[in-house]
Enzyme design. Structure first.
Site, mmCIF file in Angstrom:
data_model
loop_
_atom_site.group_PDB
_atom_site.id
_atom_site.type_symbol
_atom_site.label_atom_id
_atom_site.label_comp_id
_atom_site.label_asym_id
_atom_site.label_seq_id
_atom_site.Cartn_x
_atom_site.Cartn_y
_atom_site.Cartn_z
ATOM 1 N N ASP A 1 54.742 62.717 4.340
ATOM 2 C CA ASP A 1 53.794 62.630 5.497
ATOM 3 C C ASP A 1 54.757 62.719 6.809
ATOM 4 O O ASP A 1 54.112 62.910 7.813
ATOM 5 C CB ASP A 1 52.937 61.682 5.537
ATOM 6 C CG ASP A 1 51.963 61.953 4.174
ATOM 7 O OD1 ASP A 1 51.869 62.832 3.633
ATOM 8 O OD2 ASP A 1 51.029 61.129 3.850
ATOM 9 N N ARG B 1 43.769 73.938 -1.632
ATOM 10 C CA ARG B 1 44.943 73.075 -2.179
ATOM 11 C C ARG B 1 44.815 73.063 -3.625
ATOM 12 O O ARG B 1 43.961 73.244 -4.338
ATOM 13 C CB ARG B 1 44.915 71.713 -1.439
ATOM 14 C CG ARG B 1 45.249 71.689 0.017
ATOM 15 C CD ARG B 1 44.966 70.394 0.682
ATOM 16 N NE ARG B 1 45.987 69.665 0.226
ATOM 17 C CZ ARG B 1 45.843 68.357 0.751
ATOM 18 N NH1 ARG B 1 45.249 67.827 1.588
ATOM 19 N NH2 ARG B 1 46.949 67.485 0.373
ATOM 20 N N GLN C 1 49.377 60.998 -5.945
ATOM 21 C CA GLN C 1 47.843 61.272 -6.117
ATOM 22 C C GLN C 1 47.722 61.644 -7.448
ATOM 23 O O GLN C 1 46.828 61.165 -8.192
ATOM 24 C CB GLN C 1 47.526 62.435 -5.038
ATOM 25 C CG GLN C 1 47.570 62.200 -3.871
ATOM 26 C CD GLN C 1 47.162 63.058 -2.839
ATOM 27 O OE1 GLN C 1 46.802 64.335 -3.360
ATOM 28 N NE2 GLN C 1 46.865 62.687 -1.534
ATOM 29 N N SER D 1 54.403 62.839 -7.124
ATOM 30 C CA SER D 1 53.040 62.799 -6.322
ATOM 31 C C SER D 1 52.047 61.484 -6.841
ATOM 32 O O SER D 1 51.944 61.442 -7.794
ATOM 33 C CB SER D 1 52.287 64.113 -6.752
ATOM 34 O OG SER D 1 50.885 63.867 -6.294
ATOM 35 N N SER E 1 46.244 55.300 2.697
ATOM 36 C CA SER E 1 46.420 55.335 1.246
ATOM 37 C C SER E 1 46.006 54.072 0.530
ATOM 38 O O SER E 1 45.276 54.044 -0.353
ATOM 39 C CB SER E 1 47.848 55.360 1.019
ATOM 40 O OG SER E 1 48.407 56.829 1.307
ATOM 41 N N GLY F 1 42.645 65.503 0.289
ATOM 42 C CA GLY F 1 43.036 65.339 -1.012
ATOM 43 C C GLY F 1 43.228 64.306 -1.928
ATOM 44 O O GLY F 1 43.081 64.397 -3.064
ATOM 45 N N ARG G 1 42.420 53.328 -1.791
ATOM 46 C CA ARG G 1 42.534 52.702 -3.305
ATOM 47 C C ARG G 1 41.644 51.498 -3.273
ATOM 48 O O ARG G 1 41.184 50.929 -4.295
ATOM 49 C CB ARG G 1 44.004 52.281 -3.356
ATOM 50 C CG ARG G 1 44.747 53.569 -4.016
ATOM 51 C CD ARG G 1 46.267 53.593 -3.618
ATOM 52 N NE ARG G 1 46.987 54.752 -4.124
ATOM 53 C CZ ARG G 1 46.972 55.554 -3.447
ATOM 54 N NH1 ARG G 1 46.434 56.104 -2.150
ATOM 55 N NH2 ARG G 1 47.758 56.951 -4.062
HETATM 56 C C1 S3P Z 1 48.979 60.013 -0.803
HETATM 57 C C2 S3P Z 1 50.030 60.856 -1.339
HETATM 58 C C3 S3P Z 1 50.902 61.870 -0.618
HETATM 59 C C4 S3P Z 1 50.601 62.035 0.589
HETATM 60 C C5 S3P Z 1 49.107 61.971 1.138
HETATM 61 C C6 S3P Z 1 48.650 60.458 0.705
HETATM 62 C C7 S3P Z 1 48.243 58.926 -1.425
HETATM 63 O O1 S3P Z 1 50.500 62.999 -1.284
HETATM 64 O O2 S3P Z 1 51.426 63.160 1.137
HETATM 65 O O3 S3P Z 1 48.820 61.898 2.498
HETATM 66 O O4 S3P Z 1 47.559 58.199 -0.718
HETATM 67 O O5 S3P Z 1 48.410 58.772 -2.700
HETATM 68 P P1 S3P Z 1 51.023 63.465 -2.808
HETATM 69 O O6 S3P Z 1 51.256 62.135 -3.800
HETATM 70 O O7 S3P Z 1 50.244 64.233 -3.546
HETATM 71 O O8 S3P Z 1 52.435 63.805 -2.457
#
Ligand code: S3P
Length: 434
Positions: free
Chosen positions: A321, A130, A175, A173, A24, A102, A28
């Site tokens: 996760d 997704r 993301q 979320s 993550s 994702g 970023r």
């Molecule tokens: C992540 C956020 C999570 C996580 C993914 C990584 C991120 O997803 O499941 O593996 O790096 O922002 P969500 O924020 O959509 O739940």
């Protein structure tokens, strides 16, 4: 590799281990470095297909950013990034391939929504299934011009006219939150975001260390557009979500005393450790220091007898996760465990409620699927069996850990997907063979 076999009672988890850098934070670091017109040095960037690989063929985030004009160079293991500022990316000649990731897709959608050119995004079969409405809807509300069939990839983003605004995020979320933050950097006017359920907060923490345009008061983030992003370096700590597999392996296998070094200890990422401690796990945290605004440190784990637990509500985004590996721990804990309010698991690299339940059932776990969760009747042992990863890296790694403790032999079909987050996972596991 078509399949891998893990033999029971063949492991003990003692000694020291480092796991790959946090995925993550890596995504970023790359995105934020792309906003810096000067050079940014990134140390300890993860080698994983979602971020980058040694062979440079599958590397979702780096490849997408390079395609829109960001320059990368690798010198002595560090990655140097020359970014383009907030709005000066260039149009990709081809479709941006987000692979299996994702996070790449959703975060870069925010950034691309504010650019003056058209972008097309696509991904692999898992990613194409997704949901993207969660990002398309708030970005469109801001004025983004996004088209797709069924709110899924492939997606086209045309130049829009982004405006700031007020958002209340109920999904929990990171993301979605991050997509809005990246779009807000390119918008006209200020954006305010309120999170109802706290999710991982790396985007805002890392951006705050590079610009004064981001402020946080309680659960509200305020973003002023057009910041000058300045950062010299990011140093990425180990990924707690990858460490979780070895933490549970050490808890369940006999005579373990394992120390995992230099892990990200951000509170939004290590809630699974609180849960494991509640279950009776002997876990100690030490050597805490701050690196790029994030606490990091070492974790020591010893073999422990576990009891059941209930996980629900606002805690779910803080350990989303880690739920598959927690389900393995619950399968061998005393009593009935419940994981509730976890419908989001259905939208990961696989439907993780279904895949966790189906594969752990094959090993004799007392695990049952419910509408938005999982119920587990703990047992004293599991049996080996013939399982499948469903091309989901976290399911493959959870099954491999199950294989170290189940009686007999466990076969995992389609294990190569571990490369998404932990390319050397099986080698690392093998190092703990007795
Ligand atoms: C992540 C956020 C999570 C996580 C993914 C990584 C991120 O997803 O499941 O593996 O790096 O922002 P969500 O924020 O959509 O739940």
């Amino acid at each position: 590799m078509d399949k891998i076999e893990i033999k029971s009672s063949s492991h003990t988890f003692s000694g020291e281990l480092r796991v790959p850098a946090d995925k993550s934070i890596a995504h970023r670091a790359l995105l934020i470095a792309s906003l810096n017109k000067e050079m940014t040095k990134i140390s300890n960037l993860a080698f994983s297909e979602d971020v980058r690989t040694i062979s440079n063929d599958i590397q979702s985030t780096i490849k997408c950013l390079a395609d829109i004009g960001v320059q990368f160079a690798e010198i002595k293991g560090n990655v140097f990034v020359r970014g383009r500022g907030i709005k000066d990316f260039i149009q990709s000649e081809g479709i941006l391939d987000c692979g299996n990731s994702g996070t790449t897709t959703r975060l870069i959608m925010g950034l691309l929504s504010g650019q003056r050119f058209e972008s097309k995004l696509n991904g692999d079969n898992s990613l194409k299934n997704r949901p993207m409405a969660r990002v398309i809807e708030p970005l469109s509300e801001m004025g983004a011009n996004i088209s797709s069939e069924n709110n899924q990839l492939p997606i086209t983003i045309s130049p829009g006219n982004l405006k700031g605004g007020n958002f209340n995020l109920s999904l929990g979320s990171a993301q979605v939150k991050s997509a809005i933050i990246f779009a807000a950097l390119c918008a006209d006017g200020e954006t305010k975001l309120k999170e109802i359920k706290k999710s991982r907060d790396h985007t805002e923490i890392m951006l705050m260390s590079c610009t004064d345009n981001i402020k946080i008061v309680e659960n509200e983030i305020t973003i002023k557009p057009d910041p000058v992003v300045k950062v010299e370096s990011f140093n990425i700590p180990g990924d707690p979500s990858s460490a979780a597999f070895f933490i549970v392996a050490a808890l369940l296998n006999k005579d373990s005393n394992l120390t995992i070094k230099n892990l990200c200890l951000n509170k939004t990422r290590i809630y699974f450790i609180e849960i494991l401690r509640k279950m009776g796990a002997k876990i100690e945290i030490s050597n805490i220091v701050e690196s790029s605004g994030e606490p990091t440190g070492d974790i020591n784990v010893k073999t422990s007898d576990l009891k059941s637990v209930q996980i629900e509500g606002d805690s779910i985004p803080l350990l989303i996760d880690e739920i598959p590996i927690l389900c393995l721990a619950c399968s061998l804990a005393e009593g009935e465990s419940k994981i509730l309010d976890a419908g989001e698991l259905r939208f990961k690299e696989s439907d993780r409620i279904k895949t966790t339940v189906s594969e752990l059932s094959k090993l004799g776990s007392g695990i049952t699927e419910i509408e938005n969760g999982i119920i587990i009747n703990g047992k004293s042992s599991l049996n080996g069996g013939d399982c499948d990863s469903h091309q989901d890296h976290r399911i493959a790694m959870m099954l491999a850990v199950a294989g170290t403790i189940a009686n007999g032999e466990t076969i995992i079909n389609n294990p190569d997907c571990v490369s998404i987050s932990f390319p050397n996972f099986f080698k690392a596991l093998d190092n703990f063979r007795k």
